[in-house]
Design an enzyme around this catalytic site. Structure first.
Site, PDB file in Angstrom:
ATOM      1  N   SER A   1       2.289  -4.172  -1.417  1.00 43.29           N
ATOM      2  CA  SER A   1       3.588  -5.986  -1.717  1.00 43.29           C
ATOM      3  C   SER A   1       3.731  -6.021  -3.162  1.00 43.29           C
ATOM      4  O   SER A   1       4.924  -6.674  -3.617  1.00 43.29           O
ATOM      5  CB  SER A   1       2.589  -6.974  -1.520  1.00 43.29           C
TER       6      SER A   1
ATOM      7  N   HIS B   1       6.318  -3.143   3.966  1.00 42.51           N
ATOM      8  CA  HIS B   1       5.723  -3.992   3.320  1.00 42.51           C
ATOM      9  C   HIS B   1       5.765  -5.408   4.841  1.00 42.51           C
ATOM     10  O   HIS B   1       7.138  -5.608   4.864  1.00 42.51           O
ATOM     11  CB  HIS B   1       6.254  -4.448   2.053  1.00 42.51           C
TER      12      HIS B   1
ATOM     13  N   GLU C   1       9.947  -5.564   4.540  1.00 36.97           N
ATOM     14  CA  GLU C   1      10.459  -4.804   3.626  1.00 36.97           C
ATOM     15  C   GLU C   1      10.043  -2.754   3.720  1.00 36.97           C
ATOM     16  O   GLU C   1       9.185  -2.708   3.353  1.00 36.97           O
ATOM     17  CB  GLU C   1       9.707  -5.297   2.355  1.00 36.97           C
TER      18      GLU C   1
ATOM     19  N   ASN D   1       8.885 -10.846  -3.353  1.00 36.98           N
ATOM     20  CA  ASN D   1       8.024 -11.053  -4.355  1.00 36.98           C
ATOM     21  C   ASN D   1       8.727 -10.874  -5.663  1.00 36.98           C
ATOM     22  O   ASN D   1       8.124 -11.944  -6.883  1.00 36.98           O
ATOM     23  CB  ASN D   1       6.000 -10.113  -3.979  1.00 36.98           C
TER      24      ASN D   1
END
Ligand code: 3HC
Length: 689
Positions: free
Chosen positions: A413, A434, A446, A484
């Site tokens: 991640s 991801h 992702e 993130n």
């Protein structure tokens, strides 16, 4: 056959006049399609050989709705209402022949036909609500008249595409004809209507189902209550409900006026603009400038997953669901058994999977303790914990084991995928996939492009994502990638705000009211404050340390940032309040009162600024991709378009001004991105890039 215009043909088949529309990709009701329909109906009515009329489409679908790209532009061509009147008022029976999807304006045209036939694979729906709208071409008045109030409310507020068989059961479709034989089937049906002397059935005149609902306002109140959570923040569901109320309580023509008025309000509002933007943004995300549609792809017939925990298991389910065999590799038998049992339990608990489907899906799963069993996989996804040394070791071993041409993916991640790829001799095969937890549910994927990832591997990943029902966004390697990384900016602010005097529940409330499903502190309580916390190393230096040391580790221990009662209902905690107060005082500061407006700006503007940096560094292809990530992976309310769209609509000069003020007060972390400065100075928006 006669050409009516560039997208419409008319032909006489036996005693039936057949109007064929052909306007790829989805036969949307653009001006030429409306003109063609008007011309086709006129031709059929004027044709003495035609005793009945069929409207059918070429290509992948029946009319899939109004042409959304025309919204907001000047009105051209025939008006949809005139076309509908011509159909409904026709002196010969008109039959809609449906394949693919009859959606929105498409279904509303079909509802003006006297009868509807469909192939078994067809679906019907009024998905306008997903665009922040309501069916604006009579759908809110006609659908309840034919299927009843409850079903109409369900369809209109969910936007669901209802399968033909269910449509038949609820009376929306009159007959199902053989797959692949729609033209013949519809013409035969139309001839039969004529032969049997059946009436010109106008949906607008049906009243039985309206009468059944009249004088029962509780139907609507109960529906609102039952769905309050789902509808929170959105305008369109309530507007749809009010139109159905109008269908029940007003004469048809009055109901139409109500519908038109409410449609007008919605389409002029910012929610619908944001939701329409989201529709196109999602489709745009699939387009990668240097990886054209015709890029060769790799056939993925077998998938390997390393790690059978929550993440690995969830990822596996995606492939098992679409018929792709999966091998999960774990290090210990008990972990493997647990992982497989969890997958089975997830299927058994799901309301959609029937027992035989569960068995079929589970039969595609193999467990193994040996990495070598992945030798014949076309794609391997590593889903172990986030440690670079562990990941590099796995990738070096995969490099030796996997067949040439296999894709080697990591579910990291945020770790550096270039570094992971450097452990192999085939960095072109390495990519980030991801997934978001729970990976079998969350829509976002992702796809992370590393320096050497090949175009084939990217094209394959994007295509595969679509196959497993994900919305894929291509991003570049940087800490936290797109999602993130921006979350980090918000989290930093949330943590800082509570050190200045805001309470966790204040921050949560402001973000919840903005439209997020949950604020960061409620989220932290749900996930557990002790993720990554090590008791032995904890020295009470952070608020989290103190909370965890007190065994306030979140919902699971009955207390965290909040206190919880026996039903897990959260209450602001005096304990947390005191801890925070002591921390602030110890740091030499004084807690201050922080307004909701400041909380919102402090949480949201740094996210926009971070998004601007991501664009500057070319870690996302376009601003709308960032919005797609945040809407589908992080609960950004779709009616607010995503952080970049929101920034554009607040106005970039305002965002810039605030970031400058934050920088002056709090330092370098808040420095406005150069791109933000540039766009604001040029009077441009992210959308103009
Ligand atoms: N108007 C304009 N373009 C549309 C469109 C529409 N209604 N529906 C789809 N498109 C375009 C897409 O943007 C896409 O374009 P692209 O290839 O350039 O990216 C292309 O058609 C293909 O669409 P999808 O990639 O979505 O194709 P799928 O096969 O996956 O899905 C679909 C087909 C189920 C029809 C899906 O496109 C869809 O859900 N479309 C929207 C349906 C809708 O919302 N209809 C209601 C419109 S509003 C309305 O009708 C108002 C009325 O009540 C007055």
């Amino acid at each position: 056959m006669t050409a009516i215009n560039q997208v419409t043909d008319y032909a006489l088949v036996g005693d039936v006049g057949v109007i064929t529309l052909n306007s790829p990709p989805v036969n949307a009701l653009s001006a030429p399609v409306r003109d063609g329909l008007a011309g086709g109906v006129a031709a059929a009515l004027a044709d003495p050989g035609a005793k009945a009329v069929v409207i059918i489409c070429e290509g992948r679908t029946f009319i899939a709705g109004a042409d959304i790209t025309e919204f907001g532009g000047p009105q051209k061509g025939a008006s949809l209402f005139d076309v509908q009147e011509a159909i409904e008022g026709a002196s010969k029976p008109v039959v809609a022949a449906i394949h693919g999807t009859a959606l929105g304006g498409g279904l509303e045209v079909a509802l003006c036909c006297h009868y509807r036939v469909a192939v078994p694979s067809a679906r019907c729906g009024l998905p306008e609500v997903n665009l922040g709208l309501l069916p604006g071409a009579g759908g809110t008045q006609r659908l309840p008249r034919i299927v009843g109030v409850e079903k109409a409310l369900d369809m209109m507020t969910s936007g669901q595409h209802v399968p033909a068989k269910e449509c038949l059961a609820m009376g929306l479709v009159d007959e199902i004809v053989d797959e692949g034989k729609l033209r013949e089937g519809a013409a035969a049906f139309a001839s039969r209507i004529v032969a049997e002397g059946r009436p010109l059935r106008k949906v607008r005149d049906l009243d039985e189902k309206m009468a059944a609902a009249r004088g029962r306002p509780e139907i609507f109140e109960n529906f609102r209550k039952a769905n309050a959570r789902r509808f929170r923040g959105f305008l369109a569901p309530e507007y749809n409900i009010r139109c159905v109320e109008a269908a029940v309580n007003q004469p048809f023509e009055e109901g139409l006026k109500t519908e038109r008025k409410m449609f007008g309000e919605l389409i002029a509002g910012s929610q619908s603009a944001a939701q329409r933007y989201a529709f196109f943004a999602e489709r745009q995300a699939a387009k990668i400038p240097d990886v054209p549609d015709d890029t060769p792809t790799i056939a993925v017939n077998k998938v390997g997953i390393i790690g059978g925990g929550t993440m690995g298991g969830g990822i596996a389910m995606n492939f098992m669901n679409v018929g792709i065999p999966v091998t999960i590799v774990e290090v210990k038998q008990d972990a493997l058994d647990r992982g497989i049992a969890t997958i089975r339990r997830n299927y058994e608990r799901s309301r959609t999977a029937k027992p035989e489907e569960t068995e079929a899906r589970m039969s595609r799963l193999t467990g193994s303790l040996d990495l070598a069993s992945l030798a014949d996989c076309d794609l391997v996804i590593e889903a172990v914990f986030e440690r670079m040394d562990v990941k590099k070791d796995i990738f070096a071993r995969l490099d030796a084991i996997c067949k040439p041409g296999a894709i080697l993916a990591t579910n990291t991640s945020g770790l550096n995928i270039d570094e992971i790829a450097s452990a192999t001799k085939r960095p072109e095969a390495v990519i980030g996939l991801h997934f978001f937890s729970p990976a079998n549910v969350m829509k976002l994927l992702e796809v992370v492009r590393a320096d050497h990832t090949s175009k084939e591997v990217i094209a394959t990943s994007m295509k595969l994502a679509r196959k497993i029902g994900k919305i894929a966004v291509l991003v570049g390697v940087c800490p936290g990638f797109v999602g993130n990384r921006i979350l980090g900016a918000r989290q930093r602010e949330a943590n800082k705000l509570i050190m200045e005097g805001a309470m966790p529940w204040d921050v949560d409330r402001v973000l919840y009211d903005f439209g997020f499903p949950m604020g960061p502190f409620a989220m932290s309580d749900l996930a557990g404050l002790d993720i990554g916390w090590v008791k032995e190393r904890s020295k009470g230096e952070t608020i989290r340390d103190v909370l965890c040391e007190m065994d306030r580790r979140g919902q699971k221990t009955g207390a965290g940032w909040y206190d919880y009662d026996e039903n897990r209902v959260a209450k602001p905690s005096p304990v947390t309040e005191k801890i925070l107060h002591d921390f602030i005082v110890k740091s030499g500061a004084n807690p201050r009162k922080i307004s909701d407006e400041e909380i919102l700006e402090r949480c949201i503007y740094p996210m926009i600024n971070e998004g601007a940096k991501i664009l500057e560094e070319k870690k996302a292809i376009r601003a709308s991709d960032i919005d797609v990530v945040w809407e589908n992976g992080y609960g950004w309310p779709v009616y607010r378009g995503g952080p970049m769209w929101y920034g554009d609509h607040v106005g970039l000069p305002k965002v810039l001004e605030k970031m400058k003020a934050f920088e002056a007060q709090m330092g370098e972390t808040y420095k406005p991105a150069a791109l933000l400065e540039k766009l604001a100075a040029e009077g441009k928006r992210f959308a103009d890039l």
